[in-house]
Motif scaffolding. Structure first.
Motif, PDB file in Angstrom:
ATOM      1  N   TYR A 154       0.834  -1.219   0.000  1.00 58.21           N
ATOM      2  CA  TYR A 154       0.000   0.000   0.000  1.00 58.21           C
ATOM      3  C   TYR A 154       0.863   1.260   0.000  1.00 58.21           C
ATOM      4  O   TYR A 154       0.418   2.328   0.433  1.00 58.21           O
ATOM      5  N   GLU A 155       2.067   1.149  -0.497  1.00 55.15           N
ATOM      6  CA  GLU A 155       3.063   2.219  -0.407  1.00 55.15           C
ATOM      7  C   GLU A 155       2.643   3.527  -1.065  1.00 55.15           C
ATOM      8  O   GLU A 155       3.109   4.609  -0.663  1.00 55.15           O
ATOM      9  N   TRP A 156       1.785   3.487  -2.068  1.00 57.33           N
ATOM     10  CA  TRP A 156       1.418   4.708  -2.788  1.00 57.33           C
ATOM     11  C   TRP A 156       0.170   5.371  -2.219  1.00 57.33           C
ATOM     12  O   TRP A 156      -0.126   6.522  -2.572  1.00 57.33           O
ATOM     13  N   MET A 157      -0.567   4.691  -1.374  1.00 53.30           N
ATOM     14  CA  MET A 157      -1.831   5.219  -0.852  1.00 53.30           C
ATOM     15  C   MET A 157      -1.580   5.963   0.456  1.00 53.30           C
ATOM     16  O   MET A 157      -1.998   5.541   1.526  1.00 53.30           O
ATOM     17  N   ILE A 158      -0.906   7.083   0.353  1.00 49.50           N
ATOM     18  CA  ILE A 158      -0.507   7.870   1.512  1.00 49.50           C
ATOM     19  C   ILE A 158      -1.275   9.193   1.480  1.00 49.50           C
ATOM     20  O   ILE A 158      -1.215   9.927   0.486  1.00 49.50           O
ATOM     21  N   TYR A 159      -1.991   9.498   2.562  1.00 47.58           N
ATOM     22  CA  TYR A 159      -2.813  10.700   2.584  1.00 47.58           C
ATOM     23  C   TYR A 159      -1.988  11.940   2.918  1.00 47.58           C
ATOM     24  O   TYR A 159      -0.902  11.852   3.502  1.00 47.58           O
ATOM     25  N   ARG A 160      -2.523  13.068   2.525  1.00 48.76           N
ATOM     26  CA  ARG A 160      -1.793  14.329   2.624  1.00 48.76           C
ATOM     27  C   ARG A 160      -1.333  14.589   4.062  1.00 48.76           C
ATOM     28  O   ARG A 160      -2.052  14.356   5.025  1.00 48.76           O
ATOM     29  N   ALA A 219      -4.676   8.276  -3.771  1.00 50.92           N
ATOM     30  CA  ALA A 219      -4.969   8.585  -2.371  1.00 50.92           C
ATOM     31  C   ALA A 219      -5.445  10.025  -2.196  1.00 50.92           C
ATOM     32  O   ALA A 219      -6.454  10.269  -1.537  1.00 50.92           O
ATOM     33  N   LEU A 220      -4.719  10.967  -2.799  1.00 52.43           N
ATOM     34  CA  LEU A 220      -4.983  12.378  -2.536  1.00 52.43           C
ATOM     35  C   LEU A 220      -6.299  12.858  -3.135  1.00 52.43           C
ATOM     36  O   LEU A 220      -7.011  13.673  -2.521  1.00 52.43           O
ATOM     37  N   LYS A 221      -6.653  12.384  -4.309  1.00 49.95           N
ATOM     38  CA  LYS A 221      -7.842  12.878  -5.006  1.00 49.95           C
ATOM     39  C   LYS A 221      -9.030  11.922  -4.940  1.00 49.95           C
ATOM     40  O   LYS A 221     -10.172  12.350  -4.814  1.00 49.95           O
ATOM     41  N   GLU A 222      -8.744  10.638  -5.028  1.00 56.08           N
ATOM     42  CA  GLU A 222      -9.826   9.664  -5.168  1.00 56.08           C
ATOM     43  C   GLU A 222     -10.250   9.049  -3.840  1.00 56.08           C
ATOM     44  O   GLU A 222     -11.442   8.983  -3.522  1.00 56.08           O
ATOM     45  N   ALA A 274      -3.062   5.824   5.687  1.00 57.57           N
ATOM     46  CA  ALA A 274      -2.666   5.208   4.421  1.00 57.57           C
ATOM     47  C   ALA A 274      -3.602   4.028   4.134  1.00 57.57           C
ATOM     48  O   ALA A 274      -4.306   3.539   5.029  1.00 57.57           O
ATOM     49  N   GLY A 275      -3.584   3.564   2.878  1.00 57.87           N
ATOM     50  CA  GLY A 275      -4.375   2.400   2.507  1.00 57.87           C
ATOM     51  C   GLY A 275      -5.835   2.716   2.279  1.00 57.87           C
ATOM     52  O   GLY A 275      -6.253   3.882   2.244  1.00 57.87           O
ATOM     53  N   TYR A 276      -6.649   1.662   2.120  1.00 62.06           N
ATOM     54  CA  TYR A 276      -8.078   1.875   1.866  1.00 62.06           C
ATOM     55  C   TYR A 276      -8.972   1.009   2.748  1.00 62.06           C
ATOM     56  O   TYR A 276     -10.049   0.592   2.343  1.00 62.06           O
TER      57      TYR A 276
END
Length: 458
Positions: A248-254, A343-346, A370-372
């Motif tokens: 989940y490395e790319w799903m990082i919130y602002r 993560a940031l937009k969707e 992070a993650g969903y």
């Protein structure tokens, strides 16, 4: 099986809870089979699978599926277009075997992607390997590096395949849980922490590896630098391998940052970093994963892989490679780069909406960094859950009841805990929010209507 045997079991199984059917059927089959024609001893205790049970239950009752971690909408358009073009293109070799350890185009692109992040040049042919999903990478890692009797530290809650994979390899799992430090009110995933003394005591001369899921599923926790430093120091002190599951490395919130433990001083040579195309491009059915690490460790994975899976689908590897090539070209653009915009937009609006609804109906969410996935504390729900005939933890019974009666499914978090620590997850459920807005709105209506029903009864 004979026709009579099949028919008799169909009648019997209608009246038996789902979790009991496998055990009963296995016993019946065992009576019919030779003592040699049965499952190997090393698989004993790994029969149950939470995804099999709750995926089927959700489908059987046509429930809104906020359980399993996959989107109910398409992957990004540019990746689908690449894949479609490849499949019907002029190159006939796209449909044939490719290099066993990873398509040359893909491993080269992965080395290009991870090199700057890792702060080093990565050899695509010796320091990267591709397998059938992160599952395939984890299997190759554990089977290739764990010997019978080796101890493997697993931080809880953990993705449920870790424990059976270690046990099948002959290893001994040693469990150390994350615990919420805040007892009342809203939680974030950062409120779940390790006890420094507890994790230190888990290491000894028999420890071969530690498995670190960062970001964590199901909590959504991002490990802070001081937490990773603690784990890294213990690994170096005891000469321990680190298996870093970072799908989940790319799903990082602002406002938050993901730190790869392999980038810490002295950790590259003892870390295998695991990634996933299915998570990266929201295409879990593509089942493609990879490992990045030092040549001696990756070589061990290659030996196991070449004698088990051997290779992965060529067109999917080529599509992922081309998709990542594009992502690298737009990496600094939040709008165009899917690795950042997901993560940031969707996902951020979906996360916030679900947290608001859960709070509104009296549940306490753990808001992930992070993650969903989102954990929700259900202990304040005043509902009587009838006995379902099993000795499973409360969250299993609660979600079975909710799926059948409210047509809303989730996943029981105790599936991510060892037997000794299941009580830590029993009052939670895990929801997945990488779903269409209308799916989440429908789930919100179920929860709000349920809350009204409970209020009227009280």
């Amino acid at each position: 099986m004979s026709q009579v045997f099949q028919q008799s079991h169909k009648c019997l199984l209608r009246h038996i809870p789902a979790t009991a059917t496998w055990s009963l059927l296995n016993k019946q089959l065992s009576r019919k089979m030779s003592s040699k024609l049965k499952m190997s001893n090393r698989l004993a205790g790994t029969e149950k699978n939470v995804w099999v049970e709750f995926g089927k239950l959700s489908a059987d009752y046509k429930a809104l599926n906020l359980g399993q971690g996959f989107p109910d909408y398409h992957p990004p358009r540019h990746v689908l277009d690449i894949f479609a073009k490849l499949v019907v293109g002029d190159n006939p070799l796209i449909h044939q075997y490719t290099r066993s350890y990873g398509n040359p185009h893909l491993v080269t692109t992965l080395a290009k992607l991870y090199g700057p992040i890792m702060g080093r040049e990565i050899d695509p042919m010796t320091e990267v390997m591709v397998s059938c999903g992160a599952f395939g990478i984890l299997f190759s890692t554990i089977q290739g590096l764990i010997n019978p009797g080796d101890e493997v530290i697993i931080i809880e809650p953990f993705f449920d395949c870790y424990e059976p994979m270690v046990r099948v390899a002959g290893g001994k799992p040693v469990f150390v849980p994350l615990r919420p430090t805040q007892k009342e009110g809203p939680l974030t995933s950062n409120d779940w922490t390790l006890d420094r003394e507890e994790i230190a005591k888990a290491f000894n001369s028999n420890t071969k590896a530690i498995m670190v899921n960062n970001p964590n599923n199901p909590i959504g926790k991002l490990y802070r630098r001081e937490e990773l430093d603690l784990i890294a120091d213990l690994c170096k002190q005891h000469d321990v391998l680190c298996i870093a599951d970072e799908v989940y490395e790319w799903m990082i919130y602002r406002g938050h940052k993901h730190i790869k433990i392999a980038t810490l001083p002295g950790m590259w040579d003892r870390t295998i970093t695991v990634g996933s195309a299915g998570k990266t491009f929201s295409a879990t059915g593509w089942k493609l994963g990879w490992a990045v690490g030092p040549q001696p460790l990756i070589k061990t994975l290659m030996v196991l892989h070449q004698n088990s899976i051997y290779t992965c689908p060529t067109p999917i590897q080529e599509a992922v490679a081309a998709g990542l090539d594009y992502e690298i070209s737009v990496f600094e653009d939040e709008e165009k780069c899917y690795l950042k915009s997901l993560a940031l937009k969707e996902l951020a609006p979906k996360r916030d909406a679900l947290a608001q609804v859960l709070t509104e109906v009296g549940l306490t969410p753990t808001v992930p960094e992070a993650g969903y996935f989102m954990m929700a504390d259900i202990s304040k729900i005043n509902v009587d859950i009838p006995d379902d005939g099993t000795d499973d933890p409360f969250d299993f019974k609660f979600i079975r009841w909710m799926t059948k009666n409210k047509k809303l499914s989730a996943i029981p978090p105790t599936a991510f805990y060892s037997q000794e620590h299941k009580h830590l997850g029993e009052k939670f459920v895990r929801f997945c929010f990488i779903k269409k807005d209308e799916t989440l709105e429908a789930a919100a209506k179920v929860l709000r209507d349920w809350k009204k029903e409970l209020d009227q009864k009280s």
